[in-house]
Write an enzyme that holds these catalytic residues in place. Structure first.
Site, PDB file in Angstrom:
ATOM      1  N   ARG A 104       2.103  -1.742  -6.159  1.00 50.34           N
ATOM      2  CA  ARG A 104       1.997  -0.571  -7.013  1.00 50.34           C
ATOM      3  C   ARG A 104       3.274   0.275  -7.017  1.00 50.34           C
ATOM      4  O   ARG A 104       3.764   0.673  -8.076  1.00 50.34           O
ATOM      5  CB  ARG A 104       0.820   0.308  -6.552  1.00 50.34           C
ATOM      6  CG  ARG A 104       0.501   1.465  -7.490  1.00 50.34           C
ATOM      7  CD  ARG A 104      -0.610   2.355  -6.916  1.00 50.34           C
ATOM      8  NE  ARG A 104      -1.848   1.639  -6.694  1.00 50.34           N
ATOM      9  CZ  ARG A 104      -2.816   1.478  -7.602  1.00 50.34           C
ATOM     10  NH1 ARG A 104      -2.680   2.003  -8.802  1.00 50.34           N
ATOM     11  NH2 ARG A 104      -3.909   0.803  -7.305  1.00 50.34           N
TER      12      ARG A 104
ATOM     13  N   GLU B 105       5.052  -6.074   1.649  1.00 51.22           N
ATOM     14  CA  GLU B 105       4.667  -6.662   0.364  1.00 51.22           C
ATOM     15  C   GLU B 105       4.042  -5.606  -0.542  1.00 51.22           C
ATOM     16  O   GLU B 105       2.861  -5.668  -0.850  1.00 51.22           O
ATOM     17  CB  GLU B 105       3.729  -7.862   0.574  1.00 51.22           C
ATOM     18  CG  GLU B 105       2.598  -7.600   1.546  1.00 51.22           C
ATOM     19  CD  GLU B 105       1.729  -8.820   1.816  1.00 51.22           C
ATOM     20  OE1 GLU B 105       2.230  -9.944   1.720  1.00 51.22           O
ATOM     21  OE2 GLU B 105       0.546  -8.614   2.137  1.00 51.22           O
TER      22      GLU B 105
ATOM     23  N   CYS C  11     -17.688   2.831 -26.364  1.00 52.50           N
ATOM     24  CA  CYS C  11     -18.939   3.587 -26.471  1.00 52.50           C
ATOM     25  C   CYS C  11     -19.508   3.838 -25.078  1.00 52.50           C
ATOM     26  O   CYS C  11     -20.613   3.390 -24.761  1.00 52.50           O
ATOM     27  CB  CYS C  11     -19.934   2.809 -27.307  1.00 52.50           C
ATOM     28  SG  CYS C  11     -19.251   2.251 -28.868  1.00 52.50           S
TER      29      CYS C  11
ATOM     30  N   GLY D 112       0.780  -1.229   0.000  1.00 51.85           N
ATOM     31  CA  GLY D 112       0.000   0.000   0.000  1.00 51.85           C
ATOM     32  C   GLY D 112       0.812   1.278   0.000  1.00 51.85           C
ATOM     33  O   GLY D 112       0.261   2.364   0.209  1.00 51.85           O
TER      34      GLY D 112
HETATM   35  C1  LIG Z   1      -2.855  -5.802  -3.069  1.00 49.84           C
HETATM   36  C2  LIG Z   1      -2.158  -6.219  -1.872  1.00 49.84           C
HETATM   37  C3  LIG Z   1      -0.853  -5.775  -1.641  1.00 49.84           C
HETATM   38  C4  LIG Z   1      -0.160  -4.773  -2.521  1.00 49.84           C
HETATM   39  O1  LIG Z   1      -0.789  -3.529  -2.436  1.00 49.84           O
HETATM   40  P1  LIG Z   1      -0.145  -2.256  -3.201  1.00 49.84           P
HETATM   41  O2  LIG Z   1      -1.108  -1.165  -2.931  1.00 49.84           O
HETATM   42  O3  LIG Z   1      -0.074  -2.637  -4.646  1.00 49.84           O
HETATM   43  O4  LIG Z   1       1.197  -2.035  -2.624  1.00 49.84           O
HETATM   44  C5  LIG Z   1      -0.195  -6.275  -0.546  1.00 49.84           C
HETATM   45  N1  LIG Z   1      -0.790  -7.156   0.297  1.00 49.84           N
HETATM   46  C6  LIG Z   1      -2.052  -7.601   0.103  1.00 49.84           C
HETATM   47  C7  LIG Z   1      -2.628  -8.560   1.053  1.00 49.84           C
HETATM   48  C8  LIG Z   1      -2.785  -7.144  -0.978  1.00 49.84           C
HETATM   49  O5  LIG Z   1      -4.035  -7.545  -1.147  1.00 49.84           O
END
Ligand SMILES: *Cc1c(COP(=O)(O)O)cnc(C)c1O
Length: 399
Positions: free
Chosen positions: A270, A267, A345, A228
């Site tokens: 993005r 983890e 469209c 995130g």
């Molecule tokens: C989607 C997700 C991420 C990655 O989120 P980003 O916003 O792309 O960094 C990490 N952990 C879990 C459990 C997710 O669902």
């Protein structure tokens, strides 16, 4: 934003052979970016890449050179990732895992992020049938107040992800004798976080997870702090402050409350791959309707859904094409706000709204940046049955 010269050159070459729309990936830039992320993190913090952000095999290979492992969220991602980057540590998360998916994850030796007591029971059955063992993290839903801006909040409210405390307790009670090893806790509370908010989330997770793991006698616990990390689509040049974040994590890891043998894990998805992808296409028409000027491009949000999904304007660069055959004057906009739409469209097929351009004409090319995460792979590609884009990597031989 201005696309770098190699991206502009490749887009122009692809335009000459009518090979647009196309995605262009800059794997060199991705390699450098992933190396920067790894270097910014303290040695004891594990960096897993969330594959769902972009599972392109070449992208996975570049990221895997620097990541400690990969986080997958489906049986399909598990299979795909194990084939693209064999032998790397995997974590398997996500809601609604089927028995077949759990079995595949156990066979692959993945660490499992468990979402509910029901899932834990299914997993225990799979492990019993296979006569094996599996490591699990229990995913917790925590209320940590966070400013998320344009992001999403997953924690601190009813959610299909993560468990309330009573469910965690139920799971912990089911584990002894099940063939499952409780390795720690997992949290992913929000997306779109700046450095301060990401560190606040990490501190909130640790405040809960450390005493919980100690109480349940989890040895050498793994605590996943989630992804995130934010990407600001209005400021293409600004990236998440990995160095400041790394210093903050080092402070949390060394705050005197760490458990023996503890591993912290992040983890992100993005913020790892957003910057390495470009979506290049040609302007088919420039037209006015009322007081709005529209540039209509080949392709659209069925190739690049990111701006529709996030409700932003995707930043882009205009690449003038002087060679485009045009027996009549090319429709054009000059020094004006332009709304860029695609070939679908529906009025929702908007890639950028009221974007200031110096000049854009029918026949010119646009290269949309920050198209390397949640872009092609979240797009509704079958709507209207247009052709799919091509995929190219800077530096590859096109002949
Ligand atoms: C989607 C997700 C991420 C990655 O989120 P980003 O916003 O792309 O960094 C990490 N952990 C879990 C459990 C997710 O669902």
């Amino acid at each position: 934003m201005r696309a770098p010269a190699p991206v502009r050159d490749l887009a122009a070459r692809l335009a000459r052979t009518d090979a647009l729309p196309a995605y262009i990936y800059d794997l060199g830039a991705l390699d450098a970016h992933a190396a920067r992320i790894r270097a910014a993190l303290p040695a004891g913090v594990a960096f897993f890449y969330a594959v769902k952000a972009n599972p392109d095999p070449a992208v996975l290979r570049a990221v895997a050179r620097h990541a400690d492992g990969l986080e997958v969220s489906s049986g399909g991602e598990l299979r795909h990732t194990a084939a693209a980057v064999p032998g790397r540590p995997l974590a398997f998360g996500g809601p609604g895992k089927t028995t077949a998916e759990l079995a595949a994850a156990v066979r692959a030796g993945a660490l499992l992020h468990v979402e509910s007591p029901q899932e834990l029971r299914l997993l225990a059955g799979v492990v019993r049938a296979a006569g094996g063992a599996a490591d699990v993290l229990l995913r917790v839903n925590l209320d940590v107040p966070l400013p998320v801006g344009a992001g999403l909040l997953m924690g601190g409210r009813p959610a299909p992800f993560g468990m309330d405390r009573d469910c965690l307790t139920q799971c912990a009670a089911l584990i002894p004798g099940s063939g499952l090893r409780l390795r720690g806790l997992h949290a992913h509370l929000a997306s779109g976080l700046g450095v301060g908010a990401a560190l606040r989330a990490a501190a909130g997770v640790l405040r809960f997870a450390r005493p919980w793991c100690a109480r349940h006698a989890v040895r050498e616990p793994v605590i996943t702090l989630g992804g995130g990390m934010g990407v600001d689509y209005r400021r293409p040049g600004a990236t998440f402050g990995w160095e400041a974040y790394g210093r903050g994590l080092a402070a949390l890891a060394g705050d005197g409350r760490a458990l023996p043998g503890e591993t912290l894990r992040i983890e992100p998805g993005r913020a790892v791959t957003a910057y390495c992808g470009w979506y290049a296409t040609r302007v088919l028409d420039v037209r006015r309707s009322g007081d709005v000027t529209f540039a209509v491009v080949a392709g659209g949000t069925h190739h690049l859904r990111t701006p529709a999904a996030k409700g932003h304007s995707q930043p882009f660069s205009v690449i003038a094409d002087e060679d485009w055959p045009h027996p009549w004057a090319r429709p054009a906009a000059k020094d004006a706000p332009v709304t860029v739409t695609g070939q679908l469209c529906t009025p929702k097929d908007v890639l950028a709204r009221d974007a200031r351009v110096r000049r854009v004409r029918a026949g010119d090319l646009l290269a949309f940046g920050m198209a390397g995460a949640y872009a092609w792979n979240i797009s509704h590609t079958r709507f209207l049955m247009h052709e799919e884009p091509g995929f190219y990597y800077l530096g590859e031989d096109l002949t």
